[in-house]
Write a protein that holds these residues in place. Sequence first.
Motif, mmCIF file in Angstrom:
data_model
loop_
_atom_site.group_PDB
_atom_site.id
_atom_site.type_symbol
_atom_site.label_atom_id
_atom_site.label_comp_id
_atom_site.label_asym_id
_atom_site.label_seq_id
_atom_site.Cartn_x
_atom_site.Cartn_y
_atom_site.Cartn_z
ATOM 1 N N CYS A 80 0.837 -1.197 0.000
ATOM 2 C CA CYS A 80 0.000 0.000 0.000
ATOM 3 C C CYS A 80 0.877 1.254 0.000
ATOM 4 N N ARG A 81 0.418 2.305 -0.674
ATOM 5 C CA ARG A 81 1.200 3.540 -0.791
ATOM 6 C C ARG A 81 1.535 4.141 0.578
ATOM 7 N N PRO A 82 0.599 4.256 1.514
ATOM 8 C CA PRO A 82 0.940 4.845 2.811
ATOM 9 C C PRO A 82 1.835 3.963 3.685
ATOM 10 N N CYS A 83 2.125 2.736 3.230
ATOM 11 C CA CYS A 83 2.993 1.847 3.993
ATOM 12 C C CYS A 83 4.464 2.058 3.653
ATOM 13 N N ASN A 84 4.748 2.935 2.699
ATOM 14 C CA ASN A 84 6.118 3.200 2.283
ATOM 15 C C ASN A 84 6.729 4.321 3.106
ATOM 16 N N PHE A 85 8.056 4.407 3.063
ATOM 17 C CA PHE A 85 8.785 5.516 3.674
ATOM 18 C C PHE A 85 9.205 6.455 2.547
ATOM 19 N N ASP A 86 8.652 7.663 2.559
ATOM 20 C CA ASP A 86 8.946 8.644 1.510
ATOM 21 C C ASP A 86 9.022 10.024 2.161
ATOM 22 N N PRO A 87 10.179 10.395 2.716
ATOM 23 C CA PRO A 87 10.270 11.661 3.456
ATOM 24 C C PRO A 87 9.991 12.892 2.601
ATOM 25 N N THR A 88 10.355 12.847 1.326
ATOM 26 C CA THR A 88 10.101 14.002 0.464
ATOM 27 C C THR A 88 8.605 14.221 0.279
ATOM 28 N N ALA A 89 7.882 13.150 -0.035
ATOM 29 C CA ALA A 89 6.435 13.255 -0.186
ATOM 30 C C ALA A 89 5.768 13.613 1.139
ATOM 31 N N ALA A 90 6.304 13.087 2.235
ATOM 32 C CA ALA A 90 5.737 13.387 3.553
ATOM 33 C C ALA A 90 5.808 14.889 3.850
ATOM 34 N N LYS A 91 6.952 15.499 3.588
ATOM 35 C CA LYS A 91 7.102 16.940 3.835
ATOM 36 C C LYS A 91 6.163 17.751 2.952
ATOM 37 N N ALA A 92 6.050 17.360 1.678
ATOM 38 C CA ALA A 92 5.185 18.090 0.757
ATOM 39 C C ALA A 92 3.726 18.007 1.188
ATOM 40 N N LEU A 93 3.291 16.817 1.591
ATOM 41 C CA LEU A 93 1.903 16.649 2.027
ATOM 42 C C LEU A 93 1.627 17.407 3.320
ATOM 43 N N TRP A 94 2.600 17.423 4.215
ATOM 44 C CA TRP A 94 2.425 18.139 5.485
ATOM 45 C C TRP A 94 2.251 19.644 5.223
ATOM 46 N N GLU A 95 3.031 20.159 4.303
ATOM 47 C CA GLU A 95 2.905 21.579 3.944
ATOM 48 C C GLU A 95 1.595 21.839 3.211
ATOM 49 N N GLN A 96 1.197 20.906 2.352
ATOM 50 C CA GLN A 96 -0.061 21.052 1.623
ATOM 51 C C GLN A 96 -1.251 21.091 2.573
ATOM 52 N N ALA A 97 -1.194 20.280 3.619
ATOM 53 C CA ALA A 97 -2.295 20.231 4.583
ATOM 54 C C ALA A 97 -2.375 21.490 5.417
ATOM 55 N N ASN A 98 -1.286 22.271 5.414
ATOM 56 C CA ASN A 98 -1.248 23.504 6.203
ATOM 57 C C ASN A 98 -1.639 23.234 7.658
ATOM 58 N N SER A 99 -1.100 22.140 8.180
ATOM 59 C CA SER A 99 -1.443 21.744 9.551
ATOM 60 C C SER A 99 -0.806 22.700 10.551
ATOM 61 N N PRO A 100 -1.576 23.139 11.552
ATOM 62 C CA PRO A 100 -1.020 24.043 12.562
ATOM 63 C C PRO A 100 -0.139 23.344 13.584
ATOM 64 N N ALA A 101 0.017 22.038 13.450
ATOM 65 C CA ALA A 101 0.747 21.287 14.476
ATOM 66 C C ALA A 101 2.247 21.561 14.377
ATOM 67 N N THR A 102 2.842 21.941 15.488
ATOM 68 C CA THR A 102 4.302 22.038 15.606
ATOM 69 C C THR A 102 4.812 21.134 16.710
ATOM 70 N N GLU A 103 3.899 20.735 17.597
ATOM 71 C CA GLU A 103 4.233 19.815 18.678
ATOM 72 C C GLU A 103 3.165 18.732 18.752
ATOM 73 N N LEU A 104 3.605 17.500 18.899
ATOM 74 C CA LEU A 104 2.688 16.366 19.012
ATOM 75 C C LEU A 104 3.113 15.482 20.174
ATOM 76 N N SER A 105 2.133 14.841 20.796
ATOM 77 C CA SER A 105 2.431 13.811 21.793
ATOM 78 C C SER A 105 2.246 12.450 21.146
ATOM 79 N N LEU A 106 2.978 11.489 21.624
ATOM 80 C CA LEU A 106 2.877 10.107 21.136
ATOM 81 C C LEU A 106 2.815 9.193 22.349
ATOM 82 N N THR A 107 1.650 8.634 22.613
ATOM 83 C CA THR A 107 1.517 7.721 23.744
ATOM 84 C C THR A 107 1.720 6.298 23.263
#
Length: 513
Positions: free
Chosen positions: A355-382
């Motif tokens: 599946c496409r989301p099962c791959n590691f693609d840091p370049t695409a990840a950064k582009a999508l994160w910027e495209q989403a215009n997400s306000p997140a700068t800090e996240l918690s991971l439990t």
Amino acid sequence: MPVHGAVEPIDGLGPLIPGAKNCMVRRIGVVLTAMLLVVAGSCSEPERAPAVPGTFSVALSEPARLLPAEVTDLPGRLVADAVWTPLFAARTDAPAVRPLAALSATSTDLITWTVRLRPGMRFHDGSPVTAQSYVDTWRTVLLRQWRGAEVLTKTLRAKDFRAADPLTVELVLERPLGQVPLMLCAVVLVPLPPSALSAGNWTEFAKHPVGNGPYRMVEPWRPGSGARLARVEDYQGPAKGIAREITLRVAANPDEQYELARSGQVDLATEVPGGRHHQMHSDFGDRVLMWPLPEVTMLGIPLRDKRFTDAAARHALALAVDRAALEAGPLRHQVDVATSVLPPAVVLGRRSAKCRPCNFDPTAAKALWEQANSPATELSLTFPAGADAWAQALAKQLGATLNLTVSPKVGESQDGLSVLTRTPHTRSPHELLASLTALGYANAAFDQAMTAADTADLTTSGDAYRRAENQVLRDLPVLPLWSGHGHAVWGQRLSEVTPSPSLAIDLATIKVA
């Protein structure tokens, strides 16, 4: 009286004579050194007991539970699969089942199911296995709210079950479901004998369980030690056990299991530590088994959180995870990286491609994160206790790829990302996919595909469940990470070591030289 400082004669060496003192001291030293070497050698190389024909020994971890309706872990399933016989066994090559304690499960409307039992089956105390045995057991499971209750109420959604005659169980569901035969493979639904149901002393029963399977426990389970299993000679199931007796030996950890098998002190180890992964083939040759476990790990996302409402943000997180690096690093080769939402343990067949989301693609990840215009700068991971090593590494990966501060912590939270590990009770794709709705996932196309899959015949439902899974991969309410797999290694006396119906090791089919 001996004179202080004199050397006394030693039996077998004769008396000391003048001029021979130094020679004799050397002789004594040689003899004592040889004796010490013998003693040391006997300590470093444990003496192996001679192999008894028709028997073998198994190293395993301490089972968490031995009450079948509560069993979820590998050691517990290993014991349960030998002591009990479920109604059916799942086929791994196709969405179909093989009859075991049952002969058939049929329905004309997929709501009312008729399960016909194999005649002649008995519990190890001699009492017959009847339809009433299943009815009374399932009622007790519901009353006690054991883990098997989830299969009856949430997965099967059973409305009623009754004994139509001594060898026929009628099961009535709330809605049509074609997956029933596959769900009846679950070890948590095996029957309990009338004596145990009437006594209700489940603590004692768990110490010395009485089942309907090919092996009986000949002594109570000893925590930290184990027990012995003996073949049931008059077993009326589909196939009698091959070995006459099996010794179950509890080991402190997988390292000890591996060493016991490597040194020949046991015939079979049911776990291989990550540190021995690369040498198991050199130590055991082709006497190595790897198989999928019913365990899947995902990354949960709070879907109502505005930082993740855009699917692009969720896909960015999925592509930011280097699963292969985690598998080879802190996870120590104990998992299979995800290729889809459904793990290999689910009976559906493998996907044609990863599946496409099962791959590691840091370049695409950064582009999508910027495209989403997400306000997140800090996240918690439990994450759950005991997962610090790989959870810390996962947090670093996400933070480095997406330029975030990701703070990992042990516990449960609804405010950020969370590690979700699931151990399905059945091998039906329905169970895992349907559980996503409890996380807040809702999609009309997904619901439509699930309805089509659930109302299809077991052998033809695969395509519809794939459509439901594909919708999940588009929406990503969870991010697939990996699924567990097991390792076993064994000595030269054994052959035909294969996974059991519940994905432990099938002790009954192992051949002994």
